[in-house]
Design an enzyme around this catalytic site. Structure first.
Site, mmCIF file in Angstrom:
data_model
loop_
_atom_site.group_PDB
_atom_site.id
_atom_site.type_symbol
_atom_site.label_atom_id
_atom_site.label_comp_id
_atom_site.label_asym_id
_atom_site.label_seq_id
_atom_site.Cartn_x
_atom_site.Cartn_y
_atom_site.Cartn_z
ATOM 1 N N TRP A 111 0.832 -1.188 0.000
ATOM 2 C CA TRP A 111 0.000 0.000 0.000
ATOM 3 C C TRP A 111 0.870 1.242 0.000
ATOM 4 O O TRP A 111 2.091 1.158 0.152
ATOM 5 C CB TRP A 111 -0.985 -0.015 1.161
ATOM 6 C CG TRP A 111 -0.363 -0.061 2.529
ATOM 7 C CD1 TRP A 111 0.963 0.128 2.834
ATOM 8 C CD2 TRP A 111 -1.018 -0.308 3.766
ATOM 9 N NE1 TRP A 111 1.143 0.021 4.176
ATOM 10 C CE2 TRP A 111 -0.049 -0.235 4.781
ATOM 11 C CE3 TRP A 111 -2.337 -0.566 4.119
ATOM 12 C CZ2 TRP A 111 -0.353 -0.420 6.118
ATOM 13 C CZ3 TRP A 111 -2.620 -0.747 5.459
ATOM 14 C CH2 TRP A 111 -1.647 -0.688 6.436
ATOM 15 N N CYS A 112 0.236 2.391 -0.180
ATOM 16 C CA CYS A 112 0.990 3.633 -0.299
ATOM 17 C C CYS A 112 0.800 4.497 0.938
ATOM 18 O O CYS A 112 0.685 5.699 0.861
ATOM 19 C CB CYS A 112 0.596 4.387 -1.559
ATOM 20 S SG CYS A 112 -1.173 4.637 -1.743
#
Lengths: 113, 220
Positions: A111-112
Site C-alpha cells: 500500500w501507499c
C-alpha cells in the site's frame, strides 16, 4: 506464493526470496531466518528489534495488514514509557514497519501509506 | 490575487471506466474546472485507476489540457498494471490525497448530496461496498491513510457496506476501534443486525446530521 528470484541459505535449508528479499513462503519464517536476513543487511537483531518484529507480526495476523506507523510509535512509547519514531528508525533505518515485515517473514506492504 | 488551498478542489474517483458513476464524475470534474479559481485534482483509486490507460484515458487527457491535474494511487495502480500510467496521469498516494484534503482542498463528491459544512472537524467516509466487491479492501486502506495523518475520522457503513462489520470481513476494520483511529457507525436496515465489532447505530436523521456537520464527506 510470490515468484522466487533469490535463495537464502539458512543451515541446510534453501529459502526462496522475492526480488525485494521478502520470503516467498511465509511458512519458511523462523527466528534463524530473520537473523540471517538481517545479517545480510548488516543488522544484528537485539531485544528492541525483536519487539518490533513481533509487534508487526502480531498486528498483521490480527488485522490482515501491518500496523500504521502511528500505531507502532504509540505501542513503542507505551513499552519504553516515552520515545519517538526516531528510535524506531534507528532500529530499522529503511522504514521500521517495512523492515519488520521483511525480517518477520511477512509480505512486502503493497500500500501507499 | 494568488490562489490558496481554499480555492482548490479535489475529487476521488473509484468507479471503473464506462460506468455511469464514472461518467457522472467526469461531468462533475468539468463543472469544478469551470468554476474553480485554483487547482482541480482528480485522484483515481481502486478500479478507478483503469482510467489512466487505454481508451478511457483520452477524455481525461483532454480535460487535463484544460488544467485538470490527474493523480493515480500508486498502490492501486501497481496491483492492476505494470509500468507507469499514461501521461499526463501521475502516480501519487492516498496519504497525499488526504494531505490535500486536510490542507483545504474542497472535496468534490459525485455520489452524495451531503458534502459537509467545511466548518466541522471530522471527516466522514461512507462505505456502501459489500465486502465481496473486488476492491473493497482498498476502502479500508483509504481510511487508514487518513488515520495515518491523525485526522478525525468517522466511518458510516450503509446498505451492503454493513457486511464489512460481520465475521472475517470485520477483522481489518477492528484496528480502527482498537487503536482509536476512527469512530465506526452503521445505518440499517435489518433490526436484528449485530455488528461483529464495536460500531454505533445511527438512524437516517442522525447519519444526515453527522454528514452535514462534518468537515467533508467521502463516498468511496
Amino acid at each position: 506464493m510470490s515468484m522466487a528470484t533469490q535463495t537464502l541459505r539458512v543451515g541446510e535449508r534453501a529459502i526462496e526470496l522475492t526480488s525485494d528479499g521478502f520470503l516467498c513462503n511465509p511458512d519458511d519464517w523462523s527466528q534463524e531466518v530473520a537473523t540471517t536476513l538481517a545479517a545480510r543487511n548488516g543488522i544484528s537483531l537485539g531485544e528492541d528489534h525483536w519487539w518490533l518484529i513481533e509487534f508487526v507480526r502480531q498486528h498483521y495476523h490480527a488485522y490482515g495488514n501491518p500496523p500504521l506507523m502511528r500505531v507502532t510509535v504509540a505501542a513503542w512509547r507505551e513499552r519504553r514509557d516515552g520515545g519517538s519514531s526516531r528510535d524506531l528508525y534507528q532500529l530499522f533505518p529503511e522504514g521500521p514497519v517495512r523492515q519488520a515485515c521483511l525480517y518477520g517473514g511477512l509480505p512486502k506492504p503493497d500500500w501507499c501509506i | 490575487m494568488q490562489a490558496t488551498n481554499d480555492d482548490n478542489s479535489i475529487m476521488l474517483i473509484r468507479a471503473e471506466p464506462q460506468s455511469v458513476e464514472a461518467e457522472n464524475a467526469q461531468h462533475e470534474a468539468l463543472v469544478a474546472l469551470r468554476g474553480c479559481k485554483g487547482e482541480v485534482v482528480v485522484f483515481f483509486h481502486g478500479a478507478g485507476v483503469d482510467h489512466a490507460c487505454g481508451a478511457a484515458a483520452g477524455s481525461w487527457q483532454r480535460l487535463a489540457a484544460r488544467g485538470l491535474r490527474l493523480e493515480v494511487c500508486s498502490a492501486a495502480w501497481q496491483r492492476r498494471h505494470e509500468g507507469e500510467p499514461e501521461a499526463p496521469f501521475v502516480l501519487s498516494s492516498l496519504v497525499r490525497f488526504w494531505h490535500r484534503v486536510a490542507t483545504g482542498y474542497r472535496l468534490v463528491c459525485h455520489r452524495e448530496a451531503g458534502r459537509g459544512s467545511r466548518q466541522g472537524a471530522t471527516w466522514v467516509i461512507i462505505v456502501t461496498a459489500a465486502p465481496s466487491e473486488a476492491d473493497s479492501r482498498e476502502i479500508l486502506e483509504l481510511v487508514l491513510a487518513g488515520a495515518s495523518l491523525e485526522l478525525p475520522l468517522a466511518v458510516i457503513f450503509r446498505d451492503r457496506g454493513c457486511g464489512q462489520l460481520v465475521g472475517e470481513f470485520a477483522r481489518g476494520w477492528r484496528q480502527l476501534v482498537d487503536f482509536d483511529l476512527a469512530s465506526l457507525y452503521y445505518t440499517l436496515c435489518a433490526e436484528d443486525f449485530e455488528p461483529g465489532i464495536p460500531a454505533s447505530p445511527l438512524d437516517r436523521e442522525q447519519a444526515g446530521h453527522l454528514c452535514n456537520t462534518a468537515r467533508g464527506v467521502i463516498c468511496p
